[in-house]
Design a protein around this motif. Structure first.
Motif, PDB file in Angstrom:
ATOM      1  N   LEU A   1       0.844  -1.194   0.000  1.00 34.67           N
ATOM      2  CA  LEU A   1       0.000   0.000   0.000  1.00 34.67           C
ATOM      3  C   LEU A   1       0.883   1.249   0.000  1.00 34.67           C
ATOM      4  O   LEU A   1       1.612   1.485   0.975  1.00 34.67           O
ATOM      5  N   PRO A   2       0.858   2.062  -1.065  1.00 37.34           N
ATOM      6  CA  PRO A   2       1.638   3.302  -1.048  1.00 37.34           C
ATOM      7  C   PRO A   2       1.179   4.217   0.090  1.00 37.34           C
ATOM      8  O   PRO A   2      -0.021   4.408   0.289  1.00 37.34           O
ATOM      9  N   TRP A   3       2.120   4.746   0.823  1.00 35.17           N
ATOM     10  CA  TRP A   3       1.767   5.601   1.960  1.00 35.17           C
ATOM     11  C   TRP A   3       0.966   6.817   1.509  1.00 35.17           C
ATOM     12  O   TRP A   3       0.077   7.295   2.215  1.00 35.17           O
ATOM     13  N   HIS A   4       1.254   7.312   0.298  1.00 36.21           N
ATOM     14  CA  HIS A   4       0.536   8.507  -0.141  1.00 36.21           C
ATOM     15  C   HIS A   4      -0.928   8.217  -0.442  1.00 36.21           C
ATOM     16  O   HIS A   4      -1.734   9.141  -0.517  1.00 36.21           O
ATOM     17  N   TRP A   5      -1.308   6.946  -0.604  1.00 35.18           N
ATOM     18  CA  TRP A   5      -2.739   6.634  -0.717  1.00 35.18           C
ATOM     19  C   TRP A   5      -3.448   6.980   0.590  1.00 35.18           C
ATOM     20  O   TRP A   5      -4.531   7.566   0.585  1.00 35.18           O
ATOM     21  N   LEU A   6      -2.849   6.587   1.704  1.00 36.66           N
ATOM     22  CA  LEU A   6      -3.432   6.924   3.004  1.00 36.66           C
ATOM     23  C   LEU A   6      -3.481   8.437   3.172  1.00 36.66           C
ATOM     24  O   LEU A   6      -4.493   8.994   3.626  1.00 36.66           O
ATOM     25  N   ALA A   7      -2.398   9.116   2.801  1.00 33.31           N
ATOM     26  CA  ALA A   7      -2.364  10.574   2.924  1.00 33.31           C
ATOM     27  C   ALA A   7      -3.451  11.222   2.086  1.00 33.31           C
ATOM     28  O   ALA A   7      -4.145  12.143   2.530  1.00 33.31           O
ATOM     29  N   SER A   8      -3.637  10.736   0.873  1.00 32.59           N
ATOM     30  CA  SER A   8      -4.618  11.327  -0.033  1.00 32.59           C
ATOM     31  C   SER A   8      -6.043  11.116   0.458  1.00 32.59           C
ATOM     32  O   SER A   8      -6.873  12.025   0.418  1.00 32.59           O
ATOM     33  N   GLU A   9      -6.354   9.914   0.935  1.00 36.66           N
ATOM     34  CA  GLU A   9      -7.719   9.607   1.365  1.00 36.66           C
ATOM     35  C   GLU A   9      -8.102  10.344   2.637  1.00 36.66           C
ATOM     36  O   GLU A   9      -9.254  10.734   2.815  1.00 36.66           O
ATOM     37  N   THR A  10      -7.160  10.527   3.541  1.00 37.91           N
ATOM     38  CA  THR A  10      -7.476  11.210   4.804  1.00 37.91           C
ATOM     39  C   THR A  10      -7.407  12.725   4.666  1.00 37.91           C
ATOM     40  O   THR A  10      -7.994  13.443   5.487  1.00 37.91           O
ATOM     41  N   ALA A  11      -6.733  13.219   3.631  1.00 40.97           N
ATOM     42  CA  ALA A  11      -6.567  14.664   3.489  1.00 40.97           C
ATOM     43  C   ALA A  11      -7.876  15.373   3.192  1.00 40.97           C
ATOM     44  O   ALA A  11      -8.000  16.576   3.431  1.00 40.97           O
ATOM     45  N   ILE A  12      -8.868  14.661   2.659  1.00 39.31           N
ATOM     46  CA  ILE A  12     -10.132  15.310   2.299  1.00 39.31           C
ATOM     47  C   ILE A  12     -11.034  15.533   3.507  1.00 39.31           C
ATOM     48  O   ILE A  12     -12.061  16.203   3.413  1.00 39.31           O
ATOM     49  N   ARG A  13     -10.665  14.975   4.656  1.00 40.50           N
ATOM     50  CA  ARG A  13     -11.484  15.134   5.851  1.00 40.50           C
ATOM     51  C   ARG A  13     -11.290  16.514   6.494  1.00 40.50           C
ATOM     52  O   ARG A  13     -10.286  17.178   6.252  1.00 40.50           O
ATOM     53  N   ARG A  14     -12.269  16.896   7.320  1.00 41.59           N
ATOM     54  CA  ARG A  14     -12.157  18.173   8.021  1.00 41.59           C
ATOM     55  C   ARG A  14     -10.905  18.183   8.895  1.00 41.59           C
ATOM     56  O   ARG A  14     -10.639  17.216   9.613  1.00 41.59           O
ATOM     57  N   PRO A  15     -10.128  19.251   8.862  1.00 48.59           N
ATOM     58  CA  PRO A  15      -8.933  19.324   9.714  1.00 48.59           C
ATOM     59  C   PRO A  15      -9.302  19.133  11.179  1.00 48.59           C
ATOM     60  O   PRO A  15     -10.301  19.650  11.662  1.00 48.59           O
ATOM     61  N   GLY A  16      -8.467  18.360  11.870  1.00 46.96           N
ATOM     62  CA  GLY A  16      -8.677  18.130  13.291  1.00 46.96           C
ATOM     63  C   GLY A  16      -9.566  16.959  13.630  1.00 46.96           C
ATOM     64  O   GLY A  16      -9.759  16.655  14.809  1.00 46.96           O
ATOM     65  N   THR A  17     -10.111  16.265  12.622  1.00 41.89           N
ATOM     66  CA  THR A  17     -11.011  15.136  12.896  1.00 41.89           C
ATOM     67  C   THR A  17     -10.345  13.783  12.681  1.00 41.89           C
ATOM     68  O   THR A  17     -10.989  12.751  12.854  1.00 41.89           O
ATOM     69  N   THR A  18      -9.071  13.778  12.287  1.00 36.93           N
ATOM     70  CA  THR A  18      -8.392  12.531  11.952  1.00 36.93           C
ATOM     71  C   THR A  18      -7.101  12.384  12.752  1.00 36.93           C
ATOM     72  O   THR A  18      -6.297  13.311  12.819  1.00 36.93           O
ATOM     73  N   THR A  19      -6.934  11.201  13.350  1.00 35.60           N
ATOM     74  CA  THR A  19      -5.708  10.880  14.081  1.00 35.60           C
ATOM     75  C   THR A  19      -5.164   9.557  13.565  1.00 35.60           C
ATOM     76  O   THR A  19      -5.918   8.600  13.395  1.00 35.60           O
ATOM     77  N   VAL A  20      -3.880   9.515  13.295  1.00 33.81           N
ATOM     78  CA  VAL A  20      -3.212   8.288  12.857  1.00 33.81           C
ATOM     79  C   VAL A  20      -2.132   7.952  13.875  1.00 33.81           C
ATOM     80  O   VAL A  20      -1.295   8.803  14.215  1.00 33.81           O
ATOM     81  N   VAL A  21      -2.164   6.723  14.389  1.00 36.09           N
ATOM     82  CA  VAL A  21      -1.189   6.254  15.374  1.00 36.09           C
ATOM     83  C   VAL A  21      -0.485   5.042  14.774  1.00 36.09           C
ATOM     84  O   VAL A  21      -1.146   4.079  14.372  1.00 36.09           O
ATOM     85  N   VAL A  22       0.837   5.082  14.713  1.00 39.71           N
ATOM     86  CA  VAL A  22       1.584   4.033  14.020  1.00 39.71           C
ATOM     87  C   VAL A  22       2.602   3.381  14.931  1.00 39.71           C
ATOM     88  O   VAL A  22       3.157   4.011  15.832  1.00 39.71           O
TER      89      VAL A  22
END
Length: 379
Positions: free
Chosen positions: A113-134
């Motif tokens: 899975l290209p990391w930028h796919w995750l970045a692209s899909e989550t970027a469309i969400r409202r700022p401040g509503t998404t948290t990623v823990v790795v």
């Protein structure tokens, strides 16, 4: 499963992804994080009284993971994504990938899975509503890349976690950071994310680890965190196109795609879905996918742009409509992933029937190539 705490507050979504190659290529026992996280009250994972929890254990196909991420990102409430696994670097494109069950160094571009796919899909969400823990392990090439450039997502996405270099011996590392988070939650404590991160990092240990504190990288044990990069592309007041293109040309494809997705969402909020302004940024994203040598995603985005223009009642022989379909067709021909090419073909054929374009016989060429896909590998 859906857990409802009886509150009327907007429910949250937690997506748990544990992924690593099978066999000797496995650098982390990623799936061992899931039982620990599954034992945590879902409300702790999302920070909301009501929660939907989705688990992906050792997925095989990047498209399956993308579909789950896309569905989770479409949810209205807060989204928390927890990822245990290993990062690898595509040496040709210099892009980070999350390795999946069938990933090998030679098949990475098609099975990870290209990391930028995750970045692209989550970027469309409202700022401040998404948290990623790795909780990740990086192979040698990925580790060198990360220590120089860090790990990034889009503007407004909180990113916490730990990245370890590949173990010297061929013993799969343990996702101790996520297990420590789970242990803290199971104790009944509910610290804020920054405090949780600090406590989990101490418990997990690892002197060589790269720690991510709300996106800012630091070395474990360092007295101060390194500063996050300056010039968020998504918030540039001036024309953002040159900076986004420069990022893509410098190989920062995830950053460029995330910024374009944020600008697209801004136009959607300002002018509405299907507006000319929103379609423009959809087309920018399609071209960025081309620059990232991701023809499947580029084809998909160009088709979406063409369909959006047709929905606006633009004519089938409109220059912009024809250009979008022609570019989708061209990108489709570059796809070397056979299942991916087959999955996109029906929608492209439907578009070609509506928009034959100015190249004579384009539909027939497409249909002949589709027939060849069923006969063997893509030429």
């Amino acid at each position: 499963m859906v857990i409802n705490g009886g509150d009327t507050a907007e429910p949250g979504t937690a997506l748990l992804i544990a992924a690593a190659p099978v066999g000797k290529g496995r650098l982390m026992d990623a799936s061992s994080a899931l039982p620990a996280l599954a034992a945590v009250p879902p409300s702790a994972l999302t920070g909301t009284p009501a929660a939907t929890v989705i688990e992906l254990a050792d997925p095989l196909d990047p498209q399956t993971v993308l579909t789950r991420i896309r569905a989770a990102a479409a949810a209205e409430g807060p989204l928390s994504v927890y990822i245990a696994g290993q990062l690898q670097l595509d040496r040709k494109q210099r892009l980070l990938h999350l390795a999946l069950a069938r990933t090998t160094p030679t098949t990475m571009r098609y099975t990870a899975l290209p990391w930028h796919w995750l970045a692209s899909e989550t970027a469309i969400r409202r700022p401040g509503t998404t948290t990623v823990v790795v909780d990740l392990v990086a192979d040698a090439d990925a580790w060198q890349h990360l220590t120089a450039a860090g790990l990034t997502l889009g503007h407004g996405i909180r990113l916490f976690g730990r990245i370890m270099p590949a173990p010297a011996r061929r013993v799969a590392a343990s996702p101790d950071y996520l297990k420590a988070c789970a242990a803290i939650w199971r104790s009944g404590a509910r610290p804020d994310l920054a405090t949780l991160h600090e406590q989990a990092a101490v418990r997990a240990g690892g002197e060589t680890a790269l720690l991510l504190t709300d996106g800012a990288p630091s070395r474990a044990g360092a007295p101060e965190a390194a500063q996050a990069p300056s010039h968020p592309l998504a918030s540039a007041a001036e024309d953002p196109h040159p900076a986004i293109l420069a990022a893509a040309q410098a190989g920062r494809h995830g950053e460029a795609a995330s910024a374009a997705a944020v600008w697209e969402q801004k136009e959607v909020r300002t002018h509405g879905p299907g507006s000319v302004q929103a379609i423009h940024w959809l087309e920018v994203r399609a071209d960025l996918a081309r620059l990232a040598q991701d023809p499947g995603l580029s084809c998909e985005l160009w088709m979406a742009a063409a369909e959006a223009r047709l929905t606006r009642q633009q004519a089938a022989d409109d220059a912009d409509v024809e250009a979008a379909v022609d570019r989708a067709h061209h990108q489709w021909e570059q796809i070397r992933d056979l299942p991916r090419a087959r999955s996109l073909a029906p929608a492209l054929v439907t578009l070609r029937r509506s928009v034959p374009g100015r190249q004579r016989g384009a539909l027939q060429v497409l249909q002949r190539r589709l027939e060849s896909l069923h006969a063997g590998p893509v030429a």
